[in-house]
Scaffold this motif. Sequence first.
Motif, PDB file in Angstrom:
ATOM      1  N   LEU B 241      43.866   7.285  38.621  1.00 46.03           N
ATOM      2  CA  LEU B 241      45.248   7.553  39.004  1.00 46.03           C
ATOM      3  C   LEU B 241      45.334   8.418  40.242  1.00 46.03           C
ATOM      4  O   LEU B 241      46.166   8.204  41.107  1.00 46.03           O
ATOM      5  CB  LEU B 241      45.945   8.301  37.861  1.00 46.03           C
ATOM      6  CG  LEU B 241      46.597   7.471  36.783  1.00 46.03           C
ATOM      7  CD1 LEU B 241      47.261   8.383  35.792  1.00 46.03           C
ATOM      8  CD2 LEU B 241      47.615   6.561  37.414  1.00 46.03           C
ATOM      9  N   LEU B 245      45.768   9.136  45.821  1.00 41.06           N
ATOM     10  CA  LEU B 245      46.442  10.265  46.448  1.00 41.06           C
ATOM     11  C   LEU B 245      45.457  11.115  47.225  1.00 41.06           C
ATOM     12  O   LEU B 245      45.750  11.592  48.332  1.00 41.06           O
ATOM     13  CB  LEU B 245      47.137  11.108  45.379  1.00 41.06           C
ATOM     14  CG  LEU B 245      48.285  10.406  44.653  1.00 41.06           C
ATOM     15  CD1 LEU B 245      48.855  11.314  43.586  1.00 41.06           C
ATOM     16  CD2 LEU B 245      49.362  10.019  45.629  1.00 41.06           C
ATOM     17  N   LEU B 248      44.579   9.249  50.394  1.00 38.88           N
ATOM     18  CA  LEU B 248      45.670   9.270  51.360  1.00 38.88           C
ATOM     19  C   LEU B 248      45.865  10.679  51.925  1.00 38.88           C
ATOM     20  O   LEU B 248      46.348  10.835  53.048  1.00 38.88           O
ATOM     21  CB  LEU B 248      46.962   8.764  50.708  1.00 38.88           C
ATOM     22  CG  LEU B 248      46.930   7.277  50.353  1.00 38.88           C
ATOM     23  CD1 LEU B 248      48.191   6.864  49.635  1.00 38.88           C
ATOM     24  CD2 LEU B 248      46.762   6.434  51.591  1.00 38.88           C
ATOM     25  N   LEU B 253      48.587  11.786  55.034  1.00 40.25           N
ATOM     26  CA  LEU B 253      49.957  11.365  54.769  1.00 40.25           C
ATOM     27  C   LEU B 253      50.741  12.484  54.110  1.00 40.25           C
ATOM     28  O   LEU B 253      50.231  13.098  53.183  1.00 40.25           O
ATOM     29  CB  LEU B 253      49.961  10.162  53.827  1.00 40.25           C
ATOM     30  CG  LEU B 253      49.717   8.793  54.451  1.00 40.25           C
ATOM     31  CD1 LEU B 253      49.932   7.733  53.412  1.00 40.25           C
ATOM     32  CD2 LEU B 253      50.674   8.565  55.588  1.00 40.25           C
ATOM     33  N   PRO B 254      51.977  12.739  54.534  1.00 36.21           N
ATOM     34  CA  PRO B 254      52.790  13.675  53.768  1.00 36.21           C
ATOM     35  C   PRO B 254      53.095  13.048  52.416  1.00 36.21           C
ATOM     36  O   PRO B 254      53.100  11.832  52.299  1.00 36.21           O
ATOM     37  CB  PRO B 254      54.072  13.822  54.586  1.00 36.21           C
ATOM     38  CG  PRO B 254      53.939  12.956  55.750  1.00 36.21           C
ATOM     39  CD  PRO B 254      52.653  12.243  55.713  1.00 36.21           C
ATOM     40  N   LEU B 256      51.095  15.208  51.036  1.00 43.51           N
ATOM     41  CA  LEU B 256      49.835  15.749  50.541  1.00 43.51           C
ATOM     42  C   LEU B 256      49.281  16.749  51.532  1.00 43.51           C
ATOM     43  O   LEU B 256      49.679  16.771  52.690  1.00 43.51           O
ATOM     44  CB  LEU B 256      48.862  14.590  50.333  1.00 43.51           C
ATOM     45  CG  LEU B 256      49.461  13.494  49.466  1.00 43.51           C
ATOM     46  CD1 LEU B 256      48.671  12.229  49.609  1.00 43.51           C
ATOM     47  CD2 LEU B 256      49.449  13.945  48.027  1.00 43.51           C
ATOM     48  N   LEU B 286      45.237   6.755  62.486  1.00 47.98           N
ATOM     49  CA  LEU B 286      45.585   5.566  61.715  1.00 47.98           C
ATOM     50  C   LEU B 286      44.380   4.693  61.428  1.00 47.98           C
ATOM     51  O   LEU B 286      44.328   3.989  60.422  1.00 47.98           O
ATOM     52  CB  LEU B 286      46.633   4.736  62.468  1.00 47.98           C
ATOM     53  CG  LEU B 286      48.037   5.306  62.483  1.00 47.98           C
ATOM     54  CD1 LEU B 286      48.945   4.412  63.265  1.00 47.98           C
ATOM     55  CD2 LEU B 286      48.548   5.454  61.078  1.00 47.98           C
ATOM     56  N   LEU B 289      42.867   5.987  58.450  1.00 50.66           N
ATOM     57  CA  LEU B 289      43.712   5.691  57.295  1.00 50.66           C
ATOM     58  C   LEU B 289      43.460   4.297  56.764  1.00 50.66           C
ATOM     59  O   LEU B 289      43.534   4.058  55.558  1.00 50.66           O
ATOM     60  CB  LEU B 289      45.182   5.842  57.688  1.00 50.66           C
ATOM     61  CG  LEU B 289      46.176   5.637  56.569  1.00 50.66           C
ATOM     62  CD1 LEU B 289      45.995   6.713  55.533  1.00 50.66           C
ATOM     63  CD2 LEU B 289      47.590   5.678  57.107  1.00 50.66           C
ATOM     64  N   SER B 290      43.080   3.357  57.650  1.00 57.35           N
ATOM     65  CA  SER B 290      42.901   1.988  57.174  1.00 57.35           C
ATOM     66  C   SER B 290      41.723   1.901  56.225  1.00 57.35           C
ATOM     67  O   SER B 290      41.791   1.183  55.213  1.00 57.35           O
ATOM     68  CB  SER B 290      42.750   1.016  58.333  1.00 57.35           C
ATOM     69  OG  SER B 290      41.552   1.258  59.013  1.00 57.35           O
ATOM     70  N   LEU B 293      42.706   3.517  52.931  1.00 57.91           N
ATOM     71  CA  LEU B 293      43.577   2.618  52.170  1.00 57.91           C
ATOM     72  C   LEU B 293      42.763   1.549  51.474  1.00 57.91           C
ATOM     73  O   LEU B 293      43.004   1.202  50.306  1.00 57.91           O
ATOM     74  CB  LEU B 293      44.596   1.983  53.117  1.00 57.91           C
ATOM     75  CG  LEU B 293      45.722   1.212  52.457  1.00 57.91           C
ATOM     76  CD1 LEU B 293      46.584   2.151  51.668  1.00 57.91           C
ATOM     77  CD2 LEU B 293      46.549   0.503  53.510  1.00 57.91           C
ATOM     78  N   TYR B 297      42.656   0.799  47.539  1.00 55.57           N
ATOM     79  CA  TYR B 297      42.873  -0.521  46.968  1.00 55.57           C
ATOM     80  C   TYR B 297      41.780  -0.827  45.955  1.00 55.57           C
ATOM     81  O   TYR B 297      42.037  -1.321  44.859  1.00 55.57           O
ATOM     82  CB  TYR B 297      42.855  -1.588  48.050  1.00 55.57           C
ATOM     83  CG  TYR B 297      44.136  -1.751  48.816  1.00 55.57           C
ATOM     84  CD1 TYR B 297      44.188  -2.559  49.942  1.00 55.57           C
ATOM     85  CD2 TYR B 297      45.297  -1.108  48.442  1.00 55.57           C
ATOM     86  CE1 TYR B 297      45.348  -2.725  50.664  1.00 55.57           C
ATOM     87  CE2 TYR B 297      46.462  -1.247  49.163  1.00 55.57           C
ATOM     88  CZ  TYR B 297      46.489  -2.055  50.268  1.00 55.57           C
ATOM     89  OH  TYR B 297      47.636  -2.209  50.982  1.00 55.57           O
ATOM     90  N   LEU B 301      44.436   0.131  43.052  1.00 56.67           N
ATOM     91  CA  LEU B 301      45.589  -0.733  43.234  1.00 56.67           C
ATOM     92  C   LEU B 301      45.276  -2.199  43.059  1.00 56.67           C
ATOM     93  O   LEU B 301      46.153  -3.025  43.173  1.00 56.67           O
ATOM     94  CB  LEU B 301      46.184  -0.482  44.628  1.00 56.67           C
ATOM     95  CG  LEU B 301      46.655   0.965  44.787  1.00 56.67           C
ATOM     96  CD1 LEU B 301      47.002   1.249  46.221  1.00 56.67           C
ATOM     97  CD2 LEU B 301      47.838   1.223  43.906  1.00 56.67           C
ATOM     98  N   SER B 302      44.012  -2.526  42.794  1.00 52.28           N
ATOM     99  CA  SER B 302      43.722  -3.932  42.534  1.00 52.28           C
ATOM    100  C   SER B 302      42.637  -3.992  41.487  1.00 52.28           C
ATOM    101  O   SER B 302      41.903  -3.022  41.273  1.00 52.28           O
ATOM    102  CB  SER B 302      43.274  -4.640  43.806  1.00 52.28           C
ATOM    103  OG  SER B 302      42.085  -4.065  44.266  1.00 52.28           O
ATOM    104  N   LEU B 303      42.529  -5.125  40.823  1.00 53.64           N
ATOM    105  CA  LEU B 303      41.576  -5.279  39.735  1.00 53.64           C
ATOM    106  C   LEU B 303      40.554  -6.303  40.186  1.00 53.64           C
ATOM    107  O   LEU B 303      40.896  -7.452  40.436  1.00 53.64           O
ATOM    108  CB  LEU B 303      42.317  -5.771  38.500  1.00 53.64           C
ATOM    109  CG  LEU B 303      41.775  -5.392  37.153  1.00 53.64           C
ATOM    110  CD1 LEU B 303      41.615  -3.897  37.074  1.00 53.64           C
ATOM    111  CD2 LEU B 303      42.731  -5.870  36.089  1.00 53.64           C
TER     112      LEU B 303
END
Lengths: 460, 350
Positions: B241, B245, B248, B253-254, B256, B286, B289-290, B293, B297, B301-303
Amino acid sequence: MLKILIPTLLLIPTSWLAKAKWLWPTTLLHSFIITLFSLAWLKNTSETNWSTLNPYMATDPLSSPLLTLTCWLLPLMILASQNHLAQDPLVRQRIYITLLVTLQLSLIMAFAATELTMFYVMFETTLIPTLILITRWGNQMERLNAGTYFLFYTLASSLPLLITLLALQNKTGTLSLLIIQLLGPIPISPYVNIIWWTTSLLAFLVKMPLYGVHLWLPKAHVEAPIAGSMILAAVLLKLGGYGMMRMMLILSPLAKELCYPFIILALWGVLMTSSICLRQTDLKSLIAYSSVSHMGLVAAAILIQTPWGLTGALILMIAHGLTSSALFCLANTNYERTHSRTMILTRGSQMILPLMATWWLITCLANLALPPLPNLMGELIIISALLGWSWWTIIFTGAGALITATYSLYMYLMTQRGPVPNHMISMNPSHSREHLLLTLHLLPLLLLVFKPTTIWGSAY
Amino acid sequence: MNPYLLIVLLTSLGLGTALTLSSTHWLLAWLGLEVGTLAILPLMAQRHHPRATEAATKYFIVQATAAATLLFAAFNNAWLQGHSDIQHMSHPLFTSMITLALLLKLGLAPMHTWMPQVIQGVSLNTGLIVSTWQKIAPFILLLQIKQIHPPLLTIIGLASILIGGWGGLNQTQLRKILAYSSIAHLGWILLILQHSTALATYALLIYIFMTSATFITLKKCKATTINMLTTTWTKAPTITLVAPLMLLSLGGLPPLSGFAPKWFILQELTQLNFIPHASIAAMAALLSLSYYLRLSYSITLSLSPNNLPECLQWRVNYPISTPLSSALPAALALTLFLLPLTPSALTLII
């Protein structure tokens, strides 16, 4: 302000401590009570336009309709998500509601912020819950790509905004909206002001979205679950519009010729995206492009910086928020029954679900700006304002209104009329929950016919 | 590893950094740096794997070269100036030489090529030490040197942010990704070093918290490649979970905490009218960040299409709570929630 923020914050413990059977009713009731309190913001009692003022937040006639819309949307999102999350384990349902609530918190603080830095931080804060909603609860593989597009389009345009805000603070010494509106024109050298203007507004233009930088929107709207689509269409796009209206106060002397290419792009986008709506096979994609089209009108209206333009923009933003969210809810009722967004596969619903057809009709009529709904009010004021700015725009706006009517009717006729497909053996009847959801979308829209001054904004 | 040996090595590591931090003479500073280097080498080479041995060798050669260059420049400066005070160096050539040596020690572009290979070759715990603790001593020395040629720091800082972003894009090994992330973050710190030492220290501190949280999380999930991250949800759902965060936050990213150093660095640069630098740095962030991210994922965010036996973990082989894993809640809390406390945090540092 705290009487809204603290209950919203405490909605998070509510969603974690409520018993399984009572999770959805409790959070629904709780969020409805918050909405009831938020209606008080619509009455503006101040001479200087800023009411409920505290050092960090305030509401004024520009932000209070958007704030009320945001608060109104949370119970609707909870209502809409109940069915598709019923199969998820309990913890995931709680996490979903928590995500919706954190999104709500950041949106309230964004719209109510008086300091532009707080507005920026909250603007960016809305990205994370939305990203998680789209990429975790979306239904197709393309959702990961959609999340990436969403995040990077917004961030690539908002990082220059951060630097512009910091430079603005350096130049003027403050970023408080209360003070900046009283400052005179800001002295900037003639070549730098182009960059200044562009970077201040690019973030909001991408968020609105403007036609050239709109690619993230169809992806994000289509792949998001229903609550994600609702909040994206109804509120997150308006964040761009709101930001533009606030920033343009600061930029006004620079904006005279610099806005021309963007106005043209916005108007051309109205035509282009409404035309592409006529060729869509995916229902949600059609509604997404229709959002781009309406927001193009809003963007053009804000960019011309006249009182009628700003008024029309705000009215259309509120009306479009409710209408677009209602359309996504309707598309979702179709999706939950057939697990398909293809329009050809879900035709003839009027025969099967007649009352839903009523809602489809009213919503499609609202989308095509039927009088006396506020959609028409907004569009008419915007068209008049643009006409006053330059009478050539009537070509774009007139053709846009025509094509909007065409695709809205196309959407209605494709989904409701026509032969029922042979493969649809059984469809669940409409739930009362769905009827309630749509009523709650359309009733404010109908009531706003009688008192449009609530959403007129501060130009009057 | 034998616990007595571990205590000796970790103490020497701490001693080395403490020596450098408390020194005013270049010789003592060099001594502290060398002690730190020597102490970590057995930790790096404790696995008798060719990659670990190679990593230890590369680390030793790089750090020794940097230390030797440092000593050479310090002695030349002492010869020319008459004293060997760190804070009163004034000869431009030798100041630049010492700066480059320290930047080689830190692993900044264009002297960064050893970092991904070294951190990849060692275990996650040692990688944590190399990424966080070993940065403190050179950083403190950099803070104390006045009159560094400004374009040097700016160009290297911007190059590091760009290379840290681009280099991590094609990686699947997590330790290499974290190495490139380290290069990028140190680039941000370097950018602001000449203008505000307090902000540089704050940025380093937040970087240490975030990187520690990430390394400890990876250690708990026993994941070293992106593929191995995908089974985190079966082992530690709570980490699953929170991990996006955390990542990121690394991406800045705000709301955080990772946003705070970036925000304040951009503010400082803008106030000093270095707007092109600020813009390039912001956009290059950025790139990093990629890949963060992409990691989030994989984790949450993915299985992934895993084999069902891999997913059923009813007999869980939890490691005994190591001291490191008990630091995870603290590191995570600092990684996620420090943004509203930034003003008070800054007053602690200034």
